[in-house]
Design an enzyme around this catalytic site. Structure first.
Site, PDB file in Angstrom:
ATOM      1  N   GLY A 584      76.628   9.317  60.703  1.00 36.67           N
ATOM      2  CA  GLY A 584      77.284  10.194  61.665  1.00 36.67           C
ATOM      3  C   GLY A 584      76.465  10.339  62.928  1.00 36.67           C
ATOM      4  N   GLN A 585      76.231   9.208  63.610  1.00 34.88           N
ATOM      5  CA  GLN A 585      75.416   9.219  64.824  1.00 34.88           C
ATOM      6  C   GLN A 585      76.017   8.274  65.846  1.00 34.88           C
ATOM      7  OE1 GLN A 585      72.423   8.158  62.207  1.00 34.88           O
ATOM      8  NE2 GLN A 585      71.256  10.050  62.335  1.00 34.88           N
ATOM      9  N   TRP A 665      76.454   2.815  66.524  1.00 35.55           N
ATOM     10  CA  TRP A 665      77.199   3.822  65.785  1.00 35.55           C
ATOM     11  C   TRP A 665      76.780   3.815  64.337  1.00 35.55           C
ATOM     12  CZ3 TRP A 665      83.288   3.970  66.183  1.00 35.55           C
ATOM     13  CH2 TRP A 665      83.690   5.291  66.412  1.00 35.55           C
ATOM     14  N   GLU A 666      76.523   4.966  63.791  1.00 31.78           N
ATOM     15  CA  GLU A 666      76.359   5.097  62.348  1.00 31.78           C
ATOM     16  C   GLU A 666      77.594   5.830  61.866  1.00 31.78           C
ATOM     17  OE1 GLU A 666      73.924   4.014  60.379  1.00 31.78           O
ATOM     18  OE2 GLU A 666      72.422   3.401  61.845  1.00 31.78           O
ATOM     19  N   VAL A 667      78.547   5.092  61.317  1.00 36.76           N
ATOM     20  CA  VAL A 667      79.764   5.739  60.843  1.00 36.76           C
ATOM     21  C   VAL A 667      79.500   6.300  59.452  1.00 36.76           C
ATOM     22  CG1 VAL A 667      81.142   4.106  62.171  1.00 36.76           C
ATOM     23  CG2 VAL A 667      80.807   3.705  59.735  1.00 36.76           C
TER      24      VAL A 667
END
Ligand SMILES: [Zn+2]
Length: 837
Positions: A584-585, A665-667
């Site tokens: 989340g990032q 992106w860290e999904v």
């Protein structure tokens, strides 16, 4: 040991009993197996130490009041190594939870001083500097963000004190908030001091709140005070495309291995020839293939490691090696080869005892095996002084047929892979802004691949029926790479679920035995040229067995060369997203620094930084619109500002070399769970269905595909942006009786170039910058009469008033303003100097 977070499937490569004629397999060939463990580190010194030891801490890293928590993929041996460094392994469910509790560390007397001063607090501390262009304040608020998720409100605060680097005593900070306009400040809470690589960054905290505050007050333990307004974070996003009646989505039904991804995007291109095609990338990968190996004779001084010359599937797996004891005395060491059967006839001394050392046998195998054995050496760091004992024939294997439990059906094609790009756009002529979405650089990250495929499916399924989709496809040139590491991804699906890197083995003999086979490969997101470990930046490893191994040289790997090839071949690519999981990032530059002095790669100019924030807010609002997943502002920004340094990452290269806006992106992960009141982390391979409100590969795929769609809209608008920005000096030109604070304001994200010496501003003039990173534009404390000349440039390159900074012309239509200080008649503002021809 901590929890295993891999979809209930063991990450262990189960050595299946594979048929090997009558040969006996070495019993040592279990690869070191790794689990995901959650760890607690005491602080950034330990973080640096652990990162330097080669551990990848990229996922789930959280700063907590007493240190840092992170996820590590580690073998039992590595867990012991971590514990020896003082790292604490957290049990399942253990760990810090952000809450509205004060978290200690703030001196009691400081609290009293806070109370005493609170009545007198003003909007900012008085400026005391007399220098012309500096502005001292003891406390500044960088961010005060309000957001809600699943019925719960949160306040995120970031603030700095100019005394933050002081350690004796450490300066504490407290934050208070009101409960809406006209209400009083209440409940002072202690803020956490964020130190990175030995440097004070800022104080920050996330607090749970039930009512939206309108302003906050931050007070330092030495009495500095700042008051600032609270902003909304992702609170007013538009409804997502997935809410529109008739919009087709939910088009991916489960995790996909690389063959499925490749087949499907080729099918999409065939079915939609007017808007889609496949680009085959020129540099082939190592391939899902390995040499056949065995470690024979234990792990001691008499052990011998054997590696075939041929790939396993090209004959290496047919080789057997036998160590033979013959009757007699005074016999030399020799090797017999019969077909693929290699027999080492061990030497005997004068008394008839075995006399060949492991080192001697290894050399004999390399030189006398008719080229069957390419590499042979003692085990790891052994010198190989032990006498080799006889053994029955041992079959060499590439281990790729030993499928892990839960591996998909079917055989994986061997041999080098061609990475495919699905290119979607009505006008694929280089004239529309290009957007490159690159997923699965890291093999075990399965959700980024499905997110990218879902995005492709939606574009083609809705092109003819949905106006917004048509706008995207008609106005952008999209390049989608669902898996940039197909070899590693196959290894993750079929062999070692925790595989992060590609399949190329660059290890020397001491790490080349098959027990290390899950520790080889290059971290593709460390293999690039800008801010690299070779150039002294932190966060890339020189160790071939590290999960952050940068490779033997910059761009050594075909998967990285291909990305550079794309950027150079399609110069219309202006936007890039490297999609990872989980955490989340959302990141951009800077993402890398030199540890000594914490010197980052160059910061984007303020206009780019503003553009990144604006784009991030739009993208993340669309993610939130699906099921209220909030990526918190503490996880958004320059990755080395909020997380840590990752040397040689792809984003730094594409931004600094080609000027491409490059996101990472860290999904997945970090979802608020209202049932427990905690934030819940995710995993690399969450159950596809899982809990649709919490951890679910399907839900993550759908929500993040919404975000990528918004990125396409941003690119399309960027391509059509012909409107020049406007900018103003606040307050404007005029007479002031004493020193005055001035700053620039812009109508949209734009970078300002200015002069104060009367000269004509150019692109080489000073750039208006942030006071400090993650803060708004700087404030000039003007103490004597000063004339500003300036112009602004927006993210699409439009220049204010169509001013041409490259040459002096008659109009010289840049902005001008004179701040006159003092009561006397102002001097006539100096005319701007003409450029010399
Ligand atoms: Zn990753």
């Amino acid at each position: 040991m901590g929890s295993v977070l891999l979809a209930g499937q063991p990450a262990v490569a189960e050595p299946a009993a594979t048929p090997a004629a009558d040969a006996e397999r070495s019993h040592l060939e279990h690869a070191d197996h790794a689990d995901v463990v959650r760890v607690h580190l005491t602080g950034s010194d330990m973080l640096d130490e652990v990162a330097a030891a080669g551990f990848d801490l990229e996922h789930g890293l959280t700063r907590v009041p007493d240190g840092i928590e992170a996820e590590v993929v580690a073998t039992p041996e590595q867990v012991a190594e971590l514990e020896a460094m003082g790292v604490r392994i957290l049990a399942e469910g253990e760990g810090f939870t952000w809450s509205d509790e004060a978290d200690g560390g703030f001196a009691a007397d400081a609290g009293a001083r806070v109370a005493a001063r609170s009545a007198a607090a003003t909007d900012s501390t008085a400026a005391t500097s007399t220098s012309t262009y500096s502005h001292q304040a003891t406390v500044r608020i960088a961010r005060a963000d309000w957001f809600t998720t699943k019925g719960q409100g949160f306040l995120y605060v970031e603030a700095r004190t100019t005394e933050g680097a002081q350690t004796n005593p450490i300066i504490g900070m407290q934050v208070e908030n009101d409960s809406g306009p006209g209400t009083d400040f209440a409940l002072a809470r202690t803020m956490s001091r964020f130190i990175d690589s030995g440097q004070y960054m800022f104080h920050r905290n996330l607090f749970k709140l039930d009512t939206r505050p309108s302003k906050i007050r931050v007070t330092s333990s030495t009495g500095g005070v700042a008051v600032g307004p609270v902003s909304d974070w992702l609170e007013d996003g538009e409804p997502p495309l997935t809410d529109k009646p008739g919009y087709k989505w939910n088009l991916v039904d489960g995790y996909k291995h690389p063959q499925q991804l490749h087949d499907r995007i080729e099918e999409i291109a065939r079915e939609n020839p007017k808007i889609a095609e496949i680009v085959y990338l020129p540099y082939k990968t190592n391939g899902y293939q390995r040499k056949a190996q065995a470690t024979i004779g234990g792990t001691g001084q008499s052990a011998v490691v054997v590696t075939s010359a041929a790939w396993g599937h090209e004959g290496g797996n047919d080789i057997t090696v036998e160590f033979v004891d013959r009757p007699g005395a005074n016999l030399p060491l020799s090797v017999e080869v019969n077909g693929k059967a290699v027999r080492v006839l061990l030497a005997k001394d004068s008394s008839g005892a075995l006399a060949s050392t492991a080192a001697q046998v290894a050399t004999a195998l390399k030189t006398q095996s008719n080229g069957l054995i390419d590499r042979s050496h003692p085990y790891r760091t052994n010198a190989g002084t032990g006498i080799v004992q006889p053994t029955a024939p041992v079959a060499l294997t590439d281990f790729l047929d030993q499928k892990r439990v839960g591996a998909p059906e079917g055989d994986v094609p061997r041999g080098p892979n061609t990475v495919r790009v699905l290119r979607i756009g009505k006008h694929r002529d280089g004239k529309k802004p290009g957007v490159l979405i690159q997923a699965q650089d890291h093999a075990r990250e399965w959700v980024p691949a499905t997110t990218t495929l879902e995005t492709a499916e939606r574009l083609v399924a809705n092109y003819k029926t949905d106006k917004e989709t048509k706008k995207i496809v008609d106005n952008t040139d999209i390049f989608l790479i669902p898996s940039n590491n197909p070899d590693g991804a196959n290894y993750s699906f079929y062999n070692n679920a925790s595989q992060r890197r590609n399949l190329t083995n660059h290890c020397a003999d001491d790490n080349a035995d098959p027990g290390r086979r899950n520790n080889w490969g290059v971290d593709l997101n460390r293999n690039y040229r800008v801010g690299s470990a070779q150039d002294g930046y932190s966060g890339g490893s020189f160790s071939c067995t590290s999960d952050t191994y940068q490779g033997p040289e910059k761009l050594s790997e075909p998967e990285a060369k291909n990305i550079v090839w794309l950027a150079e071949t399609y110069s219309n690519i202006k936007f890039f997203m490297s999609v990872h999981s989980n955490g989340g990032q959302l990141f951009w530059q800077p993402g890398s620094y030199k540890a000594d002095g914490r010197v980052t790669t160059p910061r984007p100019p303020l206009g780019d930084e503003m553009f990144y924030w604006q784009a991030a807010s739009r993208i993340l609002s669309q993610v939130k619109a699906y099921r209220e997943t909030v990526v918190t502002p503490q996880n958004v920004g320059g990755s080395s500002d909020v997380l840590y340094s990752s040397a040689g990452n792809v984003r730094e290269d594409l931004y600094h070399t080609y000027g491409i806006f490059s996101f990472g992106w860290e999904v997945g992960g970090s979802v608020y769970n209202p049932a427990t009141g905690n934030w819940q982390g995710g995993s690399f391979q969450p159950p596809w269905e899982g809990n649709p409100e919490l951890v679910s590969g399907h839900a993550e795929t759908m929500e993040y595909a919404n975000g990528i769609m918004e990125m396409f809209r941003i690119a399309a608008e960027w391509g059509k942006d012909k409107k020049a920005p406007t900018s103003t000096l606040v307050p404007g030109a005029g007479r002031f009786s004493g020193p005055v604070d001035v700053r620039f304001e812009v109508s949209e994200p734009a970078t300002i170039y200015y002069t104060i010496d009367g000269s004509r501003p150019t692109l080489d003039s000073p750039r208006y910058k942030a006071t400090e990173f993650r803060e708004p534009g700087e404030v000039f404390h003007v103490t004597e009469t000063t004339t500003f000349h300036w112009f602004s440039v927006d993210a699409a390159g439009n220049i204010e008033k169509n001013y041409d900074p490259s040459k002096a012309d008659k109009r010289n239509n840049f902005n001008k303003a004179t701040i006159t200080i003092g009561d006397a008649e102002p001097e006539k503002p100096k005319k701007p100097k003409k450029d010399k021809k």
